[in-house]
Write a protein that holds these residues in place. Sequence first.
Motif, PDB file in Angstrom:
ATOM      1  N   ALA A   1     -19.784  20.014  -7.870  1.00  0.00           N
ATOM      2  CA  ALA A   1     -19.891  21.268  -6.533  1.00  0.00           C
ATOM      3  C   ALA A   1     -21.152  20.825  -5.867  1.00  0.00           C
ATOM      4  CB  ALA A   1     -19.346  22.822  -7.227  1.00  0.00           C
ATOM      5  N   SER A   2     -21.151  20.702  -4.560  1.00  0.00           N
ATOM      6  CA  SER A   2     -22.244  20.089  -3.801  1.00  0.00           C
ATOM      7  C   SER A   2     -21.991  21.767  -2.475  1.00  0.00           C
ATOM      8  CB  SER A   2     -22.376  18.642  -3.614  1.00  0.00           C
ATOM      9  OG  SER A   2     -20.980  18.695  -2.406  1.00  0.00           O
ATOM     10  N   TYR A   3     -23.708  21.816  -2.113  1.00  0.00           N
ATOM     11  CA  TYR A   3     -23.269  22.672  -0.837  1.00  0.00           C
ATOM     12  C   TYR A   3     -22.540  24.056  -1.082  1.00  0.00           C
ATOM     13  CZ  TYR A   3     -26.195  19.114   1.116  1.00  0.00           C
ATOM     14  OH  TYR A   3     -27.260  18.235   1.678  1.00  0.00           O
ATOM     15  N   ILE A   4     -22.043  24.694  -2.231  1.00  0.00           N
ATOM     16  CA  ILE A   4     -20.922  25.398  -2.758  1.00  0.00           C
ATOM     17  C   ILE A   4     -21.702  26.903  -1.642  1.00  0.00           C
ATOM     18  CG2 ILE A   4     -22.761  26.319  -4.546  1.00  0.00           C
ATOM     19  CD1 ILE A   4     -18.877  25.813  -4.740  1.00  0.00           C
TER      20      ILE A   4
ATOM     21  N   ALA B   1     -19.642  22.860   2.088  1.00  0.00           N
ATOM     22  CA  ALA B   1     -19.263  22.848   0.222  1.00  0.00           C
ATOM     23  C   ALA B   1     -17.926  21.819   0.197  1.00  0.00           C
ATOM     24  CB  ALA B   1     -18.788  24.020   0.077  1.00  0.00           C
ATOM     25  N   TYR B   2     -18.292  20.951  -1.394  1.00  0.00           N
ATOM     26  CA  TYR B   2     -17.137  20.123  -1.967  1.00  0.00           C
ATOM     27  C   TYR B   2     -17.446  20.402  -2.914  1.00  0.00           C
ATOM     28  CZ  TYR B   2     -15.859  15.664  -3.185  1.00  0.00           C
ATOM     29  OH  TYR B   2     -14.971  14.712  -3.581  1.00  0.00           O
ATOM     30  N   LEU B   3     -15.649  20.555  -3.554  1.00  0.00           N
ATOM     31  CA  LEU B   3     -15.868  20.557  -5.143  1.00  0.00           C
ATOM     32  C   LEU B   3     -14.171  20.025  -5.530  1.00  0.00           C
ATOM     33  CD1 LEU B   3     -15.410  24.565  -3.926  1.00  0.00           C
ATOM     34  CD2 LEU B   3     -16.019  23.652  -6.430  1.00  0.00           C
ATOM     35  N   THR B   4     -14.697  19.237  -6.639  1.00  0.00           N
ATOM     36  CA  THR B   4     -14.316  18.235  -7.024  1.00  0.00           C
ATOM     37  C   THR B   4     -13.863  18.330  -8.736  1.00  0.00           C
ATOM     38  OG1 THR B   4     -12.877  16.030  -7.466  1.00  0.00           O
ATOM     39  CG2 THR B   4     -14.918  16.227  -6.826  1.00  0.00           C
ATOM     40  N   CYS B   5     -13.038  17.373  -9.657  1.00  0.00           N
ATOM     41  CA  CYS B   5     -12.461  17.823 -11.126  1.00  0.00           C
ATOM     42  C   CYS B   5     -12.760  16.384 -11.423  1.00  0.00           C
ATOM     43  CB  CYS B   5     -12.459  18.020 -11.482  1.00  0.00           C
ATOM     44  SG  CYS B   5     -12.183  20.061 -11.941  1.00  0.00           S
ATOM     45  N   ASP B   6     -12.181  16.002 -10.200  1.00  0.00           N
ATOM     46  CA  ASP B   6     -12.240  13.906 -10.310  1.00  0.00           C
ATOM     47  C   ASP B   6     -13.810  12.876 -10.527  1.00  0.00           C
ATOM     48  OD1 ASP B   6     -11.479  11.310 -10.345  1.00  0.00           O
ATOM     49  OD2 ASP B   6     -10.515  11.636  -7.700  1.00  0.00           O
ATOM     50  N   ILE B   7     -13.947  13.434 -11.509  1.00  0.00           N
ATOM     51  CA  ILE B   7     -15.500  12.975 -11.210  1.00  0.00           C
ATOM     52  C   ILE B   7     -15.547  11.550 -11.297  1.00  0.00           C
ATOM     53  CG2 ILE B   7     -17.208  12.964 -12.514  1.00  0.00           C
ATOM     54  CD1 ILE B   7     -16.777  16.114 -11.844  1.00  0.00           C
ATOM     55  N   ILE B   8     -15.058  10.562 -11.547  1.00  0.00           N
ATOM     56  CA  ILE B   8     -15.000   9.322 -11.292  1.00  0.00           C
ATOM     57  C   ILE B   8     -15.229   8.821 -10.200  1.00  0.00           C
ATOM     58  CG2 ILE B   8     -14.260   7.203 -12.239  1.00  0.00           C
ATOM     59  CD1 ILE B   8     -14.842   8.728 -14.771  1.00  0.00           C
ATOM     60  N   SER B   9     -14.424   9.469  -9.258  1.00  0.00           N
ATOM     61  CA  SER B   9     -13.949   9.561  -7.658  1.00  0.00           C
ATOM     62  C   SER B   9     -15.690   9.355  -6.819  1.00  0.00           C
ATOM     63  CB  SER B   9     -12.651  10.166  -6.553  1.00  0.00           C
ATOM     64  OG  SER B   9     -14.284  11.727  -6.479  1.00  0.00           O
ATOM     65  N   LEU B  10     -16.531  10.330  -7.628  1.00  0.00           N
ATOM     66  CA  LEU B  10     -18.127  10.395  -7.019  1.00  0.00           C
ATOM     67  C   LEU B  10     -19.016   9.196  -7.275  1.00  0.00           C
ATOM     68  CD1 LEU B  10     -18.504  13.982  -7.986  1.00  0.00           C
ATOM     69  CD2 LEU B  10     -18.096  13.259  -5.436  1.00  0.00           C
ATOM     70  N   LYS B  11     -18.571   8.133  -7.342  1.00  0.00           N
ATOM     71  CA  LYS B  11     -19.295   7.366  -8.076  1.00  0.00           C
ATOM     72  C   LYS B  11     -20.073   6.496  -6.631  1.00  0.00           C
ATOM     73  CE  LYS B  11     -18.055   5.654 -12.309  1.00  0.00           C
ATOM     74  NZ  LYS B  11     -18.116   4.612 -13.574  1.00  0.00           N
ATOM     75  N   GLY B  12     -20.594   6.364  -6.385  1.00  0.00           N
ATOM     76  CA  GLY B  12     -21.816   5.450  -5.023  1.00  0.00           C
ATOM     77  C   GLY B  12     -21.188   6.352  -4.042  1.00  0.00           C
ATOM     78  N   SER B  13     -21.316   7.970  -4.133  1.00  0.00           N
ATOM     79  CA  SER B  13     -20.725   8.586  -3.133  1.00  0.00           C
ATOM     80  C   SER B  13     -22.289   9.562  -2.479  1.00  0.00           C
ATOM     81  CB  SER B  13     -19.865   9.788  -3.582  1.00  0.00           C
ATOM     82  OG  SER B  13     -20.246  11.147  -4.408  1.00  0.00           O
ATOM     83  N   GLY B  14     -23.089   9.463  -3.386  1.00  0.00           N
ATOM     84  CA  GLY B  14     -23.863   9.402  -2.945  1.00  0.00           C
ATOM     85  C   GLY B  14     -24.370  11.904  -2.974  1.00  0.00           C
TER      86      GLY B  14
ATOM     87  N   GLY C   1     -24.749  13.357  -4.696  1.00  0.00           N
ATOM     88  CA  GLY C   1     -26.053  14.365  -5.308  1.00  0.00           C
ATOM     89  C   GLY C   1     -26.511  15.752  -5.315  1.00  0.00           C
ATOM     90  N   TYR C   2     -26.759  15.705  -4.163  1.00  0.00           N
ATOM     91  CA  TYR C   2     -28.520  16.742  -3.644  1.00  0.00           C
ATOM     92  C   TYR C   2     -27.521  17.637  -3.090  1.00  0.00           C
ATOM     93  CZ  TYR C   2     -31.727  18.406  -0.126  1.00  0.00           C
ATOM     94  OH  TYR C   2     -32.406  19.634   0.202  1.00  0.00           O
ATOM     95  N   MET C   3     -28.103  19.356  -3.901  1.00  0.00           N
ATOM     96  CA  MET C   3     -27.897  20.458  -3.647  1.00  0.00           C
ATOM     97  C   MET C   3     -26.154  20.471  -4.632  1.00  0.00           C
ATOM     98  SD  MET C   3     -29.859  22.598  -2.012  1.00  0.00           S
ATOM     99  CE  MET C   3     -28.451  23.959  -1.351  1.00  0.00           C
ATOM    100  N   SER C   4     -25.950  20.050  -5.816  1.00  0.00           N
ATOM    101  CA  SER C   4     -25.194  19.930  -6.033  1.00  0.00           C
ATOM    102  C   SER C   4     -25.476  20.280  -7.902  1.00  0.00           C
ATOM    103  CB  SER C   4     -24.744  18.735  -6.388  1.00  0.00           C
ATOM    104  OG  SER C   4     -25.343  17.567  -6.935  1.00  0.00           O
ATOM    105  N   VAL C   5     -24.154  21.052  -8.220  1.00  0.00           N
ATOM    106  CA  VAL C   5     -25.008  21.225  -9.589  1.00  0.00           C
ATOM    107  C   VAL C   5     -23.255  20.622 -10.723  1.00  0.00           C
ATOM    108  CG1 VAL C   5     -22.694  23.146  -9.178  1.00  0.00           C
ATOM    109  CG2 VAL C   5     -24.342  22.863 -11.260  1.00  0.00           C
ATOM    110  N   LEU C   6     -23.346  20.858 -11.583  1.00  0.00           N
ATOM    111  CA  LEU C   6     -22.189  19.608 -12.263  1.00  0.00           C
ATOM    112  C   LEU C   6     -21.796  20.466 -13.479  1.00  0.00           C
ATOM    113  CD1 LEU C   6     -20.555  17.055 -12.137  1.00  0.00           C
ATOM    114  CD2 LEU C   6     -22.009  15.684 -14.032  1.00  0.00           C
ATOM    115  N   ILE C   7     -20.734  20.805 -14.106  1.00  0.00           N
ATOM    116  CA  ILE C   7     -20.592  21.779 -14.837  1.00  0.00           C
ATOM    117  C   ILE C   7     -19.771  20.751 -15.785  1.00  0.00           C
ATOM    118  CG2 ILE C   7     -19.556  24.121 -15.745  1.00  0.00           C
ATOM    119  CD1 ILE C   7     -19.966  24.813 -13.289  1.00  0.00           C
ATOM    120  N   VAL C   8     -19.381  20.923 -17.816  1.00  0.00           N
ATOM    121  CA  VAL C   8     -19.479  19.963 -18.429  1.00  0.00           C
ATOM    122  C   VAL C   8     -19.003  20.333 -18.921  1.00  0.00           C
ATOM    123  CG1 VAL C   8     -18.618  17.814 -20.006  1.00  0.00           C
ATOM    124  CG2 VAL C   8     -20.957  18.107 -17.835  1.00  0.00           C
ATOM    125  N   LYS C   9     -17.594  20.370 -20.208  1.00  0.00           N
ATOM    126  CA  LYS C   9     -16.667  21.665 -21.052  1.00  0.00           C
ATOM    127  C   LYS C   9     -17.380  19.985 -22.357  1.00  0.00           C
ATOM    128  CE  LYS C   9     -15.140  25.037 -19.900  1.00  0.00           C
ATOM    129  NZ  LYS C   9     -15.893  26.711 -20.146  1.00  0.00           N
ATOM    130  N   GLY C  10     -18.487  20.973 -23.274  1.00  0.00           N
ATOM    131  CA  GLY C  10     -18.305  19.452 -24.145  1.00  0.00           C
ATOM    132  C   GLY C  10     -16.812  18.815 -24.945  1.00  0.00           C
TER     133      GLY C  10
END
Length: 236
Positions: A201-204, A209-222, A224-233
């Motif tokens: 999630a960024s700028y929540i 605001a932007y949310l996604t569970c498609d993490i792979i699609s974020l590669k090279g997107s830039g 990361g600023y004002m974002s949070v990443l929640i990971v299930k173990g």
Amino acid sequence: MKPGNFYGIGLGPGDPELLTMKAIHIIQRADCIFVPKSNTKEDSLALEIVQDYVRGKRVTEQVYPMTKDKSVLKSAWLKYAEEIRAEVINGNNVAYLTLGDPMTFSTYIYLLRQLNTLLPEHAIHTIPGITSYNAAACAANFPLLMGDERLAVIPVPKDITELRSIIEAFDTVVLMKVAKKLDEVIQLLEEMQLSENALFASYIGQRDAYLTCDIISLKGSGRGYMSVLIVKGIRH
């Protein structure tokens, strides 16, 4: 003259509707408002969030230098703490606005340290705010914890490999201050086969605001600023 009170108020992630009633009431009753501001930005998001409640009030923007020089920063915090102290001693109730929660990775904590030496304890009050990761999890219906699960909230380390053992040790890991490390974090999650177990999630709570569970699609997107990443173990 009877001294006033100081209130450090958490505004939440950016959505005015996520302000607590207590925060609103204190802002409305305050004699003056202090707002921190970076010397690299023209507008204050904090003021935008509370614009409906500060009309007609005396508002002071405290401009903080964007530097890692501890002596420069300490000097700025002390200067602004003394400004606030003068208002409180003169009998004014002061509201200091800060994004998110004041006690969670907030620069407010540095101001609080200075105020603790300048004001009596009973005159200092901190009002909690909703964190970005709580807002993100709720926006995506993404459960943070159940039962006896364990949660870690950490800034992304300089050495990404340190994340592996943390993710393995906790059921849920909240990664703050992702910034330019986003691609490296995604690579690690792929290696751990956890790329489908994460929420980004960024700028929540804000207009962009932007949310996604498609993490792979974020590669090279830039993104990361004002974002949070929640990971299930691994157990998930």
